[in-house]
Write an enzyme that holds these catalytic residues in place. Structure first.
Site, PDB file in Angstrom:
ATOM      1  N   LYS A 270       0.785  -1.142  -0.118  1.00  0.00           N
ATOM      2  CA  LYS A 270      -0.099   0.054   0.145  1.00  0.00           C
ATOM      3  C   LYS A 270       0.782   1.237  -0.062  1.00  0.00           C
ATOM      4  CE  LYS A 270      -3.541   2.521   2.723  1.00  0.00           C
ATOM      5  NZ  LYS A 270      -4.615   2.468   3.815  1.00  0.00           N
TER       6      LYS A 270
ATOM      7  N   LYS B  50      -2.156  -1.498  -3.926  1.00  0.00           N
ATOM      8  CA  LYS B  50      -3.189  -0.314  -3.614  1.00  0.00           C
ATOM      9  C   LYS B  50      -2.337   0.994  -3.889  1.00  0.00           C
ATOM     10  CE  LYS B  50      -6.017   1.992  -0.469  1.00  0.00           C
ATOM     11  NZ  LYS B  50      -6.258   2.310   0.962  1.00  0.00           N
TER      12      LYS B  50
HETATM   13  C1  PBG Z   1      -7.385   3.274   5.857  1.00  0.00           C
HETATM   14  C2  PBG Z   1      -7.743   3.233   4.380  1.00  0.00           C
HETATM   15  C3  PBG Z   1      -7.397   4.319   3.175  1.00  0.00           C
HETATM   16  C4  PBG Z   1      -8.018   3.841   2.094  1.00  0.00           C
HETATM   17  C5  PBG Z   1      -8.517   2.443   2.366  1.00  0.00           C
HETATM   18  N1  PBG Z   1      -8.195   2.400   3.646  1.00  0.00           N
HETATM   19  C6  PBG Z   1      -6.866   5.951   3.368  1.00  0.00           C
HETATM   20  C7  PBG Z   1      -5.622   6.058   3.503  1.00  0.00           C
HETATM   21  O1  PBG Z   1      -4.782   4.987   3.913  1.00  0.00           O
HETATM   22  O2  PBG Z   1      -5.237   7.197   3.637  1.00  0.00           O
HETATM   23  C8  PBG Z   1      -8.029   4.481   0.630  1.00  0.00           C
HETATM   24  C9  PBG Z   1      -9.208   3.997   0.007  1.00  0.00           C
HETATM   25  C10 PBG Z   1      -9.400   4.834  -1.243  1.00  0.00           C
HETATM   26  O3  PBG Z   1      -8.783   5.997  -1.513  1.00  0.00           O
HETATM   27  O4  PBG Z   1     -10.518   4.600  -2.106  1.00  0.00           O
HETATM   28  N2  PBG Z   1      -6.223   3.391   6.247  1.00  0.00           N
END
Ligand code: PBG
Length: 323
Positions: free
Chosen positions: A195, A248
């Site tokens: 991520k 992601k």
């Molecule tokens: C929580 C999380 C996030 C997303 C999914 N889980 C936000 C982040 O990490 O700031 C992003 C999902 C999206 O942008 O659709 N940590």
């Protein structure tokens, strides 16, 4: 000389020929729709930066899930907006928390719908960071305990699978041990393994009200420049017991989806994040892109790269189109 013997256009001449040789097929069962659950009753509040997506109170969420299920969509992933946020993210691991109550309600109405939960703290902390903040940064090991407690409380409420998105080191192992100890050895972990600290999460932070109040997430989410490190993150999460791994965002990281597909013989998911969705919808609203074609081409590219599971805000319209 291949030409004029080889003419690749032969197999592109008609839709029946194109269909016959098509290499990638999408189906609704591979989509997971992210949903945002909020307090109240009868609440269906559209998210400004993500048209067509809503903050839903539990009663509305239950209706939405029935709709999603009837379209054949593979499942939903839940994000919670708690009544109160605090320094300790108490709402995240409360058995009576918003997500825990939502799971129970969905279970009653649509028992066969796959319910995944996002396991993270940023929606529950007053400062918006994904864990316990000490000396201006997120403390890794202290945060593991919150994550493990959240995952167990989700499983106890009836979640089919938990998906940690925090990017703390060692969290898959900590969650696995806690689930096993609590009698949930059968609950799989979908790890947000690779991520990245991405600008494309922007619209989501409005949806989940989870923007960090100071600094950013670069001390825990990955540097967008690093592909080899992404493979290392995936390998470690698998060692710790992840059942499914995720990359992601999706489209800006197709190379890493493909690389992971070649290296790891496990199910791979990709998250087409909020910004990827909003870009397409915004361009379509301006008349600059055809909405449905852009949606399907983007999803096809993610599947072609190697993701068998796609988390996407397009799950409903794409499922409708696939009929
Ligand atoms: C929580 C999380 C996030 C997303 C999914 N889980 C936000 C982040 O990490 O700031 C992003 C999902 C999206 O942008 O659709 N940590």
């Amino acid at each position: 000389m291949p030409f004029p013997i080889h003419r690749l256009r032969r197999l592109r001449a008609t839709e029946s020929l194109r269909g016959l040789v098509r290499e990638t097929h999408l189906h609704p069962g591979q989509f997971i729709l992210p949903l945002f659950v909020c307090p109240g009753e009868g609440v269906r509040r559209e998210i400004g930066a993500m048209p067509g997506n809503y903050q839903l109170s539990i009663d509305e969420l239950v209706k939405e899930c029935a709709d999603v299920h009837s379209l054949g969509v593979g499942g939903v992933i839940l994000f919670g907006l708690p009544e109160i946020k605090d320094e300790l993210a108490s709402g995240a691991y409360d058995d009576a928390g918003i997500v825990q109550r939502a799971i129970r309600a969905i279970r009653q109405e649509t028992p066969r719908l796959l319910v995944v939960t996002d396991v993270c703290n940023c929606e529950y902390t007053s400062h918006g960071h994904c864990g316990f903040v000490k000396d201006g940064d997120v403390d890794n090991d202290a945060t593991l305990d919150w994550l493990a407690k959240s995952a167990v409380s989700h499983a106890r409420a009836g979640a089919d699978m938990v998906a940690p998105s925090d990017m703390m080191d060692g969290r898959v192992g900590a969650i696995r041990r806690a689930l096993d100890a609590a009698g949930f050895a059968g609950t799989p972990i979908l790890s947000y393994a690779a991520k990245f600290a991405s600008v494309f999460y922007g619209p989501f932070r409005e949806a989940a009200d989870s923007a960090p109040q100071f600094g950013d997430r670069r001390s825990y989410q990955m540097d967008p420049a690093n592909g080899r490190e992404a493979m290392r993150e995936i390998a470690l999460d698998l060692e710790e017991g992840a059942d499914i791994i995720m990359v992601k965002p999706a489209m800006p990281y197709l190379d890493l989806i493909a690389m992971a597909r070649q290296r790891f013989d496990v199910p791979i998911a990709a998250y087409q994040v909020s910004g990827e969705y909003s870009m397409i919808v915004a361009a379509a609203r301006n008349g600059w892109l055809d909405h449905d074609r852009a949606m399907m081409e983007s999803l096809t590219s993610i599947a072609r790269a190697g993701a068998g599971i796609i988390l996407t805000y397009f799950a409903k319209p794409a499922a409708r189109l696939l009929g």
